[in-house]
Design a protein around this motif. Structure first.
Motif, PDB file in Angstrom:
ATOM      1  N   PHE A 170       0.835  -1.206   0.000  1.00  0.00           N
ATOM      2  CA  PHE A 170       0.000   0.000   0.000  1.00  0.00           C
ATOM      3  C   PHE A 170       0.869   1.256   0.000  1.00  0.00           C
ATOM      4  CE2 PHE A 170      -2.298   3.444   2.006  1.00  0.00           C
ATOM      5  CZ  PHE A 170      -3.518   3.399   1.361  1.00  0.00           C
ATOM      6  N   ALA A 171       1.889   1.265   0.877  1.00  0.00           N
ATOM      7  CA  ALA A 171       2.762   2.442   0.974  1.00  0.00           C
ATOM      8  C   ALA A 171       3.518   2.631  -0.329  1.00  0.00           C
ATOM      9  CB  ALA A 171       3.733   2.267   2.141  1.00  0.00           C
ATOM     10  N   SER A 172       3.947   1.514  -0.915  1.00  0.00           N
ATOM     11  CA  SER A 172       4.716   1.555  -2.152  1.00  0.00           C
ATOM     12  C   SER A 172       3.871   2.151  -3.278  1.00  0.00           C
ATOM     13  CB  SER A 172       5.169   0.127  -2.444  1.00  0.00           C
ATOM     14  OG  SER A 172       5.554  -0.042  -3.759  1.00  0.00           O
TER      15      SER A 172
ATOM     16  N   LEU B 161       8.668   9.894  -0.138  1.00  0.00           N
ATOM     17  CA  LEU B 161       9.080   9.239   1.110  1.00  0.00           C
ATOM     18  C   LEU B 161       8.076   9.549   2.220  1.00  0.00           C
ATOM     19  CD1 LEU B 161      11.145   7.727   2.883  1.00  0.00           C
ATOM     20  CD2 LEU B 161      12.329   9.899   3.215  1.00  0.00           C
ATOM     21  N   LEU B 162       7.691  10.809   2.285  1.00  0.00           N
ATOM     22  CA  LEU B 162       6.739  11.215   3.317  1.00  0.00           C
ATOM     23  C   LEU B 162       5.415  10.451   3.171  1.00  0.00           C
ATOM     24  CD1 LEU B 162       6.420  13.314   5.630  1.00  0.00           C
ATOM     25  CD2 LEU B 162       5.170  14.714   3.982  1.00  0.00           C
ATOM     26  N   VAL B 163       4.924  10.361   1.919  1.00  0.00           N
ATOM     27  CA  VAL B 163       3.662   9.658   1.679  1.00  0.00           C
ATOM     28  C   VAL B 163       3.794   8.193   2.098  1.00  0.00           C
ATOM     29  CG1 VAL B 163       2.074   8.832  -0.104  1.00  0.00           C
ATOM     30  CG2 VAL B 163       2.873  11.198  -0.138  1.00  0.00           C
ATOM     31  N   ALA B 164       4.926   7.582   1.763  1.00  0.00           N
ATOM     32  CA  ALA B 164       5.129   6.173   2.126  1.00  0.00           C
ATOM     33  C   ALA B 164       5.104   5.998   3.645  1.00  0.00           C
ATOM     34  CB  ALA B 164       6.449   5.668   1.556  1.00  0.00           C
TER      35      ALA B 164
ATOM     36  N   VAL C  11       3.852   8.001   5.959  1.00  0.00           N
ATOM     37  CA  VAL C  11       2.560   8.336   6.567  1.00  0.00           C
ATOM     38  C   VAL C  11       1.545   7.227   6.298  1.00  0.00           C
ATOM     39  CG1 VAL C  11       0.597   9.909   6.461  1.00  0.00           C
ATOM     40  CG2 VAL C  11       2.909  10.827   6.585  1.00  0.00           C
ATOM     41  N   SER C  12       1.539   6.699   5.063  1.00  0.00           N
ATOM     42  CA  SER C  12       0.528   5.668   4.804  1.00  0.00           C
ATOM     43  C   SER C  12       0.830   4.401   5.605  1.00  0.00           C
ATOM     44  CB  SER C  12       0.374   5.383   3.306  1.00  0.00           C
ATOM     45  OG  SER C  12       1.615   5.303   2.677  1.00  0.00           O
ATOM     46  N   GLY C  13       2.119   4.088   5.796  1.00  0.00           N
ATOM     47  CA  GLY C  13       2.466   2.966   6.669  1.00  0.00           C
ATOM     48  C   GLY C  13       2.027   3.233   8.096  1.00  0.00           C
ATOM     49  N   ALA C  14       2.282   4.479   8.549  1.00  0.00           N
ATOM     50  CA  ALA C  14       1.959   4.840   9.932  1.00  0.00           C
ATOM     51  C   ALA C  14       0.456   4.758  10.185  1.00  0.00           C
ATOM     52  CB  ALA C  14       2.478   6.242  10.232  1.00  0.00           C
ATOM     53  N   VAL C  15      -0.334   5.164   9.190  1.00  0.00           N
ATOM     54  CA  VAL C  15      -1.790   5.152   9.384  1.00  0.00           C
ATOM     55  C   VAL C  15      -2.290   3.727   9.602  1.00  0.00           C
ATOM     56  CG1 VAL C  15      -3.987   5.525   8.220  1.00  0.00           C
ATOM     57  CG2 VAL C  15      -2.243   7.302   8.177  1.00  0.00           C
ATOM     58  N   TRP C  16      -1.787   2.783   8.783  1.00  0.00           N
ATOM     59  CA  TRP C  16      -2.192   1.384   8.977  1.00  0.00           C
ATOM     60  C   TRP C  16      -1.713   0.856  10.331  1.00  0.00           C
ATOM     61  CZ3 TRP C  16      -5.858  -1.013   6.490  1.00  0.00           C
ATOM     62  CH2 TRP C  16      -6.184  -0.621   5.175  1.00  0.00           C
ATOM     63  N   GLY C  17      -0.488   1.240  10.694  1.00  0.00           N
ATOM     64  CA  GLY C  17       0.048   0.802  11.984  1.00  0.00           C
ATOM     65  C   GLY C  17      -0.784   1.336  13.139  1.00  0.00           C
ATOM     66  N   LEU C  18      -1.167   2.618  13.020  1.00  0.00           N
ATOM     67  CA  LEU C  18      -1.972   3.238  14.073  1.00  0.00           C
ATOM     68  C   LEU C  18      -3.329   2.544  14.184  1.00  0.00           C
ATOM     69  CD1 LEU C  18      -2.030   5.630  16.067  1.00  0.00           C
ATOM     70  CD2 LEU C  18      -3.145   6.967  14.294  1.00  0.00           C
ATOM     71  N   LEU C  19      -3.907   2.247  13.023  1.00  0.00           N
ATOM     72  CA  LEU C  19      -5.203   1.563  13.014  1.00  0.00           C
ATOM     73  C   LEU C  19      -5.090   0.199  13.718  1.00  0.00           C
ATOM     74  CD1 LEU C  19      -8.119   1.709  11.885  1.00  0.00           C
ATOM     75  CD2 LEU C  19      -7.291   0.434   9.902  1.00  0.00           C
ATOM     76  N   ASN C  20      -4.049  -0.557  13.347  1.00  0.00           N
ATOM     77  CA  ASN C  20      -3.800  -1.836  14.019  1.00  0.00           C
ATOM     78  C   ASN C  20      -3.687  -1.635  15.526  1.00  0.00           C
ATOM     79  OD1 ASN C  20      -3.698  -3.458  11.754  1.00  0.00           O
ATOM     80  ND2 ASN C  20      -1.497  -3.267  11.492  1.00  0.00           N
ATOM     81  N   GLY C  21      -2.835  -0.683  15.906  1.00  0.00           N
ATOM     82  CA  GLY C  21      -2.546  -0.460  17.321  1.00  0.00           C
ATOM     83  C   GLY C  21      -3.792  -0.090  18.105  1.00  0.00           C
ATOM     84  N   LEU C  22      -4.613   0.801  17.544  1.00  0.00           N
ATOM     85  CA  LEU C  22      -5.808   1.240  18.267  1.00  0.00           C
ATOM     86  C   LEU C  22      -6.805   0.096  18.427  1.00  0.00           C
ATOM     87  CD1 LEU C  22      -6.344   4.809  16.776  1.00  0.00           C
ATOM     88  CD2 LEU C  22      -5.520   4.197  19.049  1.00  0.00           C
ATOM     89  N   LEU C  23      -6.971  -0.686  17.351  1.00  0.00           N
ATOM     90  CA  LEU C  23      -7.928  -1.796  17.442  1.00  0.00           C
ATOM     91  C   LEU C  23      -7.462  -2.842  18.453  1.00  0.00           C
ATOM     92  CD1 LEU C  23      -8.912  -2.250  13.708  1.00  0.00           C
ATOM     93  CD2 LEU C  23     -10.389  -1.529  15.585  1.00  0.00           C
ATOM     94  N   ILE C  24      -6.136  -3.063  18.503  1.00  0.00           N
ATOM     95  CA  ILE C  24      -5.615  -4.089  19.407  1.00  0.00           C
ATOM     96  C   ILE C  24      -5.646  -3.600  20.853  1.00  0.00           C
ATOM     97  CG2 ILE C  24      -3.501  -5.308  20.079  1.00  0.00           C
ATOM     98  CD1 ILE C  24      -2.898  -5.290  16.952  1.00  0.00           C
TER      99      ILE C  24
ATOM    100  N   ALA D 195       5.835  -0.461  13.740  1.00  0.00           N
ATOM    101  CA  ALA D 195       5.901  -1.534  12.745  1.00  0.00           C
ATOM    102  C   ALA D 195       5.307  -1.072  11.416  1.00  0.00           C
ATOM    103  CB  ALA D 195       5.165  -2.772  13.253  1.00  0.00           C
ATOM    104  N   GLY D 196       4.190  -0.331  11.475  1.00  0.00           N
ATOM    105  CA  GLY D 196       3.562   0.160  10.255  1.00  0.00           C
ATOM    106  C   GLY D 196       4.443   1.168   9.530  1.00  0.00           C
ATOM    107  N   THR D 197       5.037   2.089  10.307  1.00  0.00           N
ATOM    108  CA  THR D 197       5.889   3.107   9.696  1.00  0.00           C
ATOM    109  C   THR D 197       7.093   2.468   9.011  1.00  0.00           C
ATOM    110  OG1 THR D 197       5.233   4.545  11.515  1.00  0.00           O
ATOM    111  CG2 THR D 197       7.053   5.295  10.143  1.00  0.00           C
ATOM    112  N   LEU D 198       7.678   1.458   9.661  1.00  0.00           N
ATOM    113  CA  LEU D 198       8.812   0.770   9.052  1.00  0.00           C
ATOM    114  C   LEU D 198       8.385   0.026   7.791  1.00  0.00           C
ATOM    115  CD1 LEU D 198      10.864  -0.526  12.115  1.00  0.00           C
ATOM    116  CD2 LEU D 198      11.398   1.349  10.564  1.00  0.00           C
ATOM    117  N   ALA D 199       7.169  -0.521   7.799  1.00  0.00           N
ATOM    118  CA  ALA D 199       6.664  -1.165   6.583  1.00  0.00           C
ATOM    119  C   ALA D 199       6.527  -0.134   5.472  1.00  0.00           C
ATOM    120  CB  ALA D 199       5.331  -1.850   6.853  1.00  0.00           C
ATOM    121  N   GLY D 200       6.112   1.083   5.832  1.00  0.00           N
ATOM    122  CA  GLY D 200       6.037   2.169   4.857  1.00  0.00           C
ATOM    123  C   GLY D 200       7.401   2.487   4.270  1.00  0.00           C
ATOM    124  N   LEU D 201       8.400   2.570   5.150  1.00  0.00           N
ATOM    125  CA  LEU D 201       9.769   2.823   4.686  1.00  0.00           C
ATOM    126  C   LEU D 201      10.236   1.697   3.767  1.00  0.00           C
ATOM    127  CD1 LEU D 201      12.418   4.449   4.832  1.00  0.00           C
ATOM    128  CD2 LEU D 201      13.053   3.076   6.812  1.00  0.00           C
ATOM    129  N   ALA D 202       9.917   0.462   4.150  1.00  0.00           N
ATOM    130  CA  ALA D 202      10.311  -0.689   3.336  1.00  0.00           C
ATOM    131  C   ALA D 202       9.679  -0.603   1.946  1.00  0.00           C
ATOM    132  CB  ALA D 202       9.904  -1.988   4.033  1.00  0.00           C
TER     133      ALA D 202
END
Lengths: 254, 345
Positions: free
Chosen positions: B93-95, B122-125, B127-140, B245-252
Motif C-alpha cells: 500500500f505504501a509503495s 518518502l513522506l507519503v510512504a 505516513v501511509s504505513g503509519a496510518v495502517w500501523g496506528l489503526l492496528n494499534g488502536l484496534l488491538i 511496525a507500520g511506519t517501518l513497513a512504509g519505509l520498506a
C-alpha cells in the motif's frame, strides 16, 4: 495515639448484585503494623483494592492525613507514597531484579540522552543492589531474569520493590505465603524495619501466630464489615479466630 | 539498623554482575549468530569462488534489506507478545500510494522528477504505513481485539486498498534519480539501500536495548498486568509499537520502489511470514518478553544465505524452505522447553 494516616469510613463495594463490602471501616496510623484479617470472602482483598486505587468503592469515604481523598488509579495512591505488594507478585519475569524494581520509575541518563529516553542502567543496578542488600533479599546475581529466581527470591524482590517506594504506607497481601522459614523471617524483619522508619504497614495474612508476632494492632473483617479491633499485645489467637468466625464481636455489628 | 544480621543472610559479594562471557553464551543471539557463520563458512568452503564474490554479497544484502526493515518492526511487536500479519500488505500500500503521489505531483510521470518530489514520496510512504500501523494499534489496544485477527484484517484490507488505488496494476514512473542514487547506488561497495537498512537496524537495537521505550516493550510482553500495575500505559505503548511496525513497513515500501523502479502489487504475500520466521529464528520468543534486534538480523540472513548458498552449490533451491522450516520449529521448541524448565522452579 497519633492521628490516623489512612482511614476508610463505611466503604461499600458492589460487584453487580454481590456486596463485597458492606460499610467496612479501617484505620492505619503512621509507623505501625496493622494486620487486616478475616475469613475467605470477608472482603480483605476488596478493601485493600479500594484503599490502593485499584478499585473505586461504591460509597463511603477515604481520609488521608485527615483529608478526604479519591484514589482513581494505583498511580494516585503511589503519588501519595502508598504502595502495594500483590498476592500474585506482579513482577515481569523476563526482566532482571533491578529492572523490576525501577519498572515505571526508570532513571534516565542526564542531558540529551535522558531526553531521548536512554536508561541509566548502571545507576539503577547500583541503587537496586544497595536496596536489596538493605532489605535482605539475597540474590546471586542482579542481572538474571526474575524467572530464574526461586519463588522466595521473587517474593523478596516484590516486597523490596514496594518498600523502596513506599514513603507513607505499604499494603502487603499475604507476603509470606510462598516462603520458606528463613525467608519468612526475613520478610517479617523487613516489615518491622519499614515500620521503624515511620511507614505504616498493612499486613494481610492467614497465619495468626505471624500476625500476633509482627503486628501492633489487628483489625478483623467479617462479611464486608469491620467487626473487631485488637491491640496485638493484649489478644490471643483464639480471640482473633472468634472474631473472624463471628463467635464474638465488638463493634460495628449493628 | 543492624548490619550484622543482614550480611549473614545476604551475601553481598555474590550479588554482582554475571561475567560478560557467561552473559554472551547464555544469550540465544550468540548461538544463532554462530549458525549463520557456520552456514556461510560451509558454503564458502565448497565454492569459495562463487560465494565470496562482491556481486553475490551485494545482491544478497540488497535483497534482504527490505525484509530486514520489516523484521525490525516485527521484533518489537513480537516482544510485546503480539503479531503483525499486515506488514507485507502495508508495504505494498505504501509503495503504491507513494509512487502514485510522486507521479501525481509530476504531472503523471515522475521519472525525471527531482529531490523535492522524492522527499514527498518518502513522506507519503511513511505516513501511509503509519496510518495502517496506528489503526492496528488502536484496534488491538483499545478495542481489545486479538492482534492475530486485527492484522489478518488489515493484511487483506491494505492489499485490497492498494489494488483499488491503481486498478490492480503496478505503478511505474519511479524517479530515475531515486533509483540511481538510493536504489542501485553503492557506497564503498555497499549498496545504499543496505546502508539505510543498517541504520534502521542500529536505531532499532538502541531503541530496544537502551531506552525506556524498549524496556516497556519487554515489560508489556513479559507481564502485561505487572506493567499496568506499576503505572505503565500499556494501551498507549502497544499503540506505539504497532505504529512503529507500520511506519517501518512504509519505509520498506519506499525502499522497494527505489530498488525495483516500480511499485509492485504482488510478491509480498508472504513477507509477514518471512519476517515472523526471521524474528523467531533470531531468538525472540513468540510468547513475548525476550528477544533482540541483533538476533533478528541473523534470523533474516539465515534463510537468505541458505537460499543463495544452495543455488550456488547446485542443490535444488526447493530445499531452502524445508531447511528453514526445520530450523524454525526447532528454535521454538527449544524456547518452549527452556521456558517450561524455568517456570517449574
Amino acid at each position: 495515639m497519633s492521628e490516623p494516616l489512612l482511614e476508610a469510613r463505611d466503604l461499600t463495594k458492589n460487584y453487580g448484585t454481590v456486596e463485597a463490602l458492606r460499610g467496612a471501616s479501617f484505620t492505619a496510623h503512621p509507623g505501625e503494623v496493622v494486620s487486616l484479617i478475616g475469613d475467605n470472602g470477608a472482603g480483605k482483598s476488596t478493601l485493600v483494592k479500594c484503599m490502593s486505587g485499584v478499585e473505586q468503592p461504591t460509597s463511603g469515604t477515604l481520609l488521608f492525613d485527615g483529608k478526604p481523598i479519591v484514589l482513581s488509579s494505583p498511580n494516585d495512591a503511589r503519588d501519595r507514597g502508598i504502595e502495594t505488594v500483590f498476592q500474585d507478585l506482579a513482577v515481569a519475569p523476563d526482566l532482571d531484579p533491578a529492572a523490576n524494581m525501577f519498572l515505571g520509575r526508570e532513571i534516565l541518563k542526564p542531558g540529551v540522552l535522558g531526553w531521548l529516553g536512554v536508561l541509566d542502567k548502571k545507576a539503577m543496578r547500583r541503587q537496586a543492589k544497595e536496596h536489596f542488600t538493605r532489605f535482605g533479599a539475597s540474590l546471586q546475581s542482579i542481572d538474571v531474569p526474575i524467572a530464574a529466581l526461586s519463588g522466595g527470591q521473587r517474593q523478596s524482590v516484590a516486597v523490596a520493590r514496594s518498600v523502596a517506594w513506599a514513603s507513607k504506607l505499604v499494603f502487603m497481601d499475604e507476603p509470606t505465603a510462598a516462603l520458606g522459614v528463613v525467608q519468612r523471617e526475613r520478610v517479617l524483619e523487613v516489615i518491622k524495619r519499614v515500620r521503624d522508619e515511620g511507614v505504616a504497614v498493612v499486613l494481610i495474612s492467614h497465619n495468626m501466630p505471624e500476625v500476633l508476632s509482627v503486628s501492633d494492632r489487628v483489625e478483623v473483617l467479617r462479611l464486608g464489615r469491620r467487626v473487631a479491633r485488637f491491640k496485638a499485645a493484649d489478644t490471643t489467637v483464639e480471640e482473633l479466630v472468634g472474631a473472624m468466625t463471628g463467635a464474638l464481636s465488638h463493634e460495628d455489628a449493628a | 539498623m543492624t548490619s550484622t544480621k543482614e550480611t549473614t543472610l545476604s551475601t553481598v559479594s555474590g550479588e554482582t554482575r554475571t561475567p560478560l562471557l557467561k552473559r554472551l553464551t547464555g544469550a540465544n543471539t550468540l548461538w544463532i549468530g554462530l549458525v549463520l557463520l557456520v552456514l556461510v563458512a560451509v558454503f564458502g568452503a565448497i565454492r569459495p569462488d562463487a560465494v565470496f564474490q562482491v556481486t553475490t554479497l551485494q545482491f544478497l544484502l540488497a535483497e534482504t534489506a527490505v525484509l530486514l526493515v520489516l523484521s525490525v518492526g516485527m521484533t518489537f511487536v513480537i516482544i510485546t507478545s503480539g503479531i503483525d500479519l499486515s506488514v507485507g500488505s502495508v508495504l505494498v500500500f505504501a509503495s503504491v500510494s507513494s509512487a502514485m503521489a510522486m507521479n501525481a505531483v509530476s504531472g503523471g510521470d515522475a521519472t525525471n522528477a527531482g529531490w523535492g518530489v522524492i522527499g514527498f514520496g518518502l513522506l507519503v510512504a511513511l505516513v501511509s504505513g503509519a496510518v495502517w500501523g496506528l489503526l492496528n494499534g488502536l484496534l488491538i489496544s483499545r478495542a481489545k481485539i486479538p492482534a492475530l485477527i486485527v492484522t489478518l484484517g488489515s493484511f487483506g484490507a491494505a492489499h485490497g486498498a492498494a489494488l483499488l488505488l491503481n486498478n490492480g496494476s503496478n505503478v511505474s514512473g519511479i524517479p530515475d534519480r531515486l533509483n540511481r542514487t538510493f536504489g542501485s547506488g553503492t557506497w564503498f561497495g555497499i549498496p545504499n539501500i543496505v546502508i539505510v537498512a543498517a541504520i534502521v537496524t542500529a536505531l532499532g537495537v538502541l531503541l530496544l536495548s537502551t531506552t525506556r521505550f524498549g524496556r516497556y516493550t519487554y515489560a508489556v510482553g513479559s507481564n502485561e498486568e505487572a506493567a499496568r500495575r506499576v503505572g505503565i500505559s500499556v494501551r498507549g505503548h502497544l499503540t506505539k509499537v504497532y505504529l512503529l511496525a507500520g511506519t517501518l513497513a512504509g519505509l520498506a515500501g519506499f525502499m522497494g520502489n527505489a530498488f525495483f523502479r516500480v511499485a509492485v502489487v504482488t510478491g509480498h504475500e508472504t513477507d509477514n511470514l518471512n519476517a515472523i520466521a526471521a524474528v523467531v529464528l533470531g531468538g525472540t520468543s513468540i510468547f513475548g518478553g525476550t528477544g533482540s534486534v541483533l538476533g533478528t538480523v541473523f534470523g533474516v540472513f539465515i534463510p537468505a544465505v541458505l537460499e543463495k548458498g544452495l543455488v550456488i552449490i547446485g542443490v535444488k533451491e526447493f530445499w531452502q524452505p524445508i531447511a528453514v522450516a526445520i530450523v524454525l520449529v526447532a528454535a521454538v521448541w527449544l524456547d518452549q522447553t527452556r521456558r517450561r524448565a524455568r517456570n517449574q522452579r
